[in-house]
Design a protein around this motif. Structure first.
Motif, PDB file in Angstrom:
ATOM      1  N   ALA A 187       0.824  -1.206   0.000  1.00 24.04           N
ATOM      2  CA  ALA A 187       0.000   0.000   0.000  1.00 24.04           C
ATOM      3  C   ALA A 187       0.860   1.259   0.000  1.00 24.04           C
ATOM      4  O   ALA A 187       0.543   2.239  -0.689  1.00 24.04           O
ATOM      5  CB  ALA A 187      -0.941  -0.002   1.205  1.00 24.04           C
ATOM      6  N   MET A 188       1.960   1.253   0.756  1.00 25.82           N
ATOM      7  CA  MET A 188       2.816   2.432   0.829  1.00 25.82           C
ATOM      8  C   MET A 188       3.570   2.655  -0.485  1.00 25.82           C
ATOM      9  O   MET A 188       3.788   3.789  -0.907  1.00 25.82           O
ATOM     10  CB  MET A 188       3.803   2.298   1.986  1.00 25.82           C
ATOM     11  N   ILE A 189       3.980   1.575  -1.139  1.00 27.16           N
ATOM     12  CA  ILE A 189       4.657   1.713  -2.432  1.00 27.16           C
ATOM     13  C   ILE A 189       3.713   2.362  -3.445  1.00 27.16           C
ATOM     14  O   ILE A 189       4.076   3.304  -4.164  1.00 27.16           O
ATOM     15  CB  ILE A 189       5.143   0.338  -2.945  1.00 27.16           C
ATOM     16  N   LYS A 190       2.475   1.858  -3.494  1.00 31.61           N
ATOM     17  CA  LYS A 190       1.501   2.465  -4.405  1.00 31.61           C
ATOM     18  C   LYS A 190       1.252   3.925  -4.058  1.00 31.61           C
ATOM     19  O   LYS A 190       1.149   4.774  -4.945  1.00 31.61           O
ATOM     20  CB  LYS A 190       0.181   1.684  -4.346  1.00 31.61           C
ATOM     21  N   THR A 191       1.158   4.220  -2.776  1.00 30.13           N
ATOM     22  CA  THR A 191       0.860   5.577  -2.351  1.00 30.13           C
ATOM     23  C   THR A 191       1.937   6.561  -2.793  1.00 30.13           C
ATOM     24  O   THR A 191       1.631   7.652  -3.282  1.00 30.13           O
ATOM     25  CB  THR A 191       0.711   5.626  -0.821  1.00 30.13           C
ATOM     26  N   VAL A 192       3.198   6.174  -2.625  1.00 31.07           N
ATOM     27  CA  VAL A 192       4.298   7.066  -3.011  1.00 31.07           C
ATOM     28  C   VAL A 192       4.283   7.315  -4.515  1.00 31.07           C
ATOM     29  O   VAL A 192       4.460   8.453  -4.980  1.00 31.07           O
ATOM     30  CB  VAL A 192       5.643   6.467  -2.563  1.00 31.07           C
ATOM     31  N   LEU A 238       1.471  -1.998 -10.968  1.00 31.66           N
ATOM     32  CA  LEU A 238       2.092  -2.290  -9.670  1.00 31.66           C
ATOM     33  C   LEU A 238       1.488  -3.534  -9.041  1.00 31.66           C
ATOM     34  O   LEU A 238       2.211  -4.340  -8.427  1.00 31.66           O
ATOM     35  CB  LEU A 238       1.915  -1.091  -8.737  1.00 31.66           C
ATOM     36  N   THR A 239       0.183  -3.717  -9.181  1.00 36.57           N
ATOM     37  CA  THR A 239      -0.447  -4.930  -8.643  1.00 36.57           C
ATOM     38  C   THR A 239       0.093  -6.169  -9.327  1.00 36.57           C
ATOM     39  O   THR A 239       0.373  -7.187  -8.684  1.00 36.57           O
ATOM     40  CB  THR A 239      -1.981  -4.847  -8.813  1.00 36.57           C
ATOM     41  N   GLN A 240       0.253  -6.092 -10.646  1.00 33.10           N
ATOM     42  CA  GLN A 240       0.798  -7.222 -11.392  1.00 33.10           C
ATOM     43  C   GLN A 240       2.237  -7.502 -10.981  1.00 33.10           C
ATOM     44  O   GLN A 240       2.649  -8.666 -10.841  1.00 33.10           O
ATOM     45  CB  GLN A 240       0.726  -6.920 -12.905  1.00 33.10           C
ATOM     46  N   MET A 241       3.019  -6.479 -10.753  1.00 32.27           N
ATOM     47  CA  MET A 241       4.437  -6.643 -10.437  1.00 32.27           C
ATOM     48  C   MET A 241       4.674  -7.099  -8.999  1.00 32.27           C
ATOM     49  O   MET A 241       5.539  -7.941  -8.740  1.00 32.27           O
ATOM     50  CB  MET A 241       5.187  -5.323 -10.677  1.00 32.27           C
TER      51      MET A 241
END
Length: 244
Positions: A187-192, A238-241
């Motif tokens: 979640a934090m990776i996506k947020t950044v 990002l979800t796929q990776m």
């Protein structure tokens, strides 16, 4: 599109340079913390409470089966909030709020020749105007998302207390079941990534606007649309990776 991408990369190369005066940069950074971050707490709070409650109720009614344990409701609500709702949906809401604000602010400075005046004074306008916005959002939006996760989970608990769809005890047990810390990291990776897209794309749209006040309004809308599309596409990538 290739020209726009090239212009965007050139602008980012001008943004990420050492600020001319550290004291002025710190003052602008604190201003952007309040202007872009602190003022967004209210809308994040309201949305998170109600969507967390709605998600819990929907999961409860769609898993109304005696063969399924009630704790599955708390588990499913937690996963929905952490993995998708808070980082993605809140980022889309912030793209509408912050994206239009950033694009219109910088666009107004462009059409009123304030950016040209900064260049005449020997100031790098891209670095002076955009870098504090990007850094403040990269630091503050993850805090907002963590806040949204906590409030969303509390909203689900309140839904259990007020509606009785399941017992609050089973909801809490489900929250604690099968927890993987990597979901928070994801979640934090996506947020950044989303925070950078919101600020950089909206700033680019405002910085390159041409015309008058009408064009500033169009640029504001265009910044929101482009930021939202970038968030949705990068969410899939990002979800796929990171998860599959």
């Amino acid at each position: 599109m290739l020209k726009k991408l090239g212009d965007y990369l050139i602008l980012m190369s001008q943004v990420f340079r050492k600020p001319d005066k550290a004291l002025i940069f710190r003052k602008r950074l604190l201003h952007e913390f309040y202007n872009l971050g602190y003022t967004s707490i209210g809308i994040v709070l309201i949305l998170s409470v109600f969507v967390g409650a709605v998600a819990t109720i929907l999961v409860a009614y769609n898993t109304d089966n005696p063969l399924l344990p009630e704790k599955l409701v708390g588990f499913s609500a937690r996963q929905m909030i952490i993995l998708e709702f808070s980082p993605t949906m809140i980022s889309l809401i912030l793209a509408g709020k912050l994206g239009s604000q950033i694009a219109s602010e910088i666009g107004t400075m462009r059409v009123t020749q304030q950016i040209d005046a900064l260049k005449v004074m020997g100031i790098n306008p891209a670095n002076y105007l955009i870098l504090p916005k990007i850094i403040s959002c990269l630091l503050f939006i993850p805090v907002l998302i963590i806040f949204s996760i906590v409030v969303g989970i509390l909203g689900g608990w309140l839904a259990c207390v007020l509606t009785g769809v399941i017992t609050p005890t089973n909801y809490v047990v489900g929250l604690r079941a099968w927890f993987e810390p990597y979901t928070i990291t994801f979640a934090m990776i996506k947020t950044v990534v989303f925070a950078f897209m919101i600020t950089s794309i909206s700033s680019f749209v405002g910085y390159t606007v041409k015309g008058g006040s009408v064009e500033v309004g169009k640029a504001s809308t265009r910044g929101v649309v482009m930021s939202s599309i970038a968030i949705i596409v990068s969410d899939l990538i990002l979800t796929q990776m990171l998860l599959i």
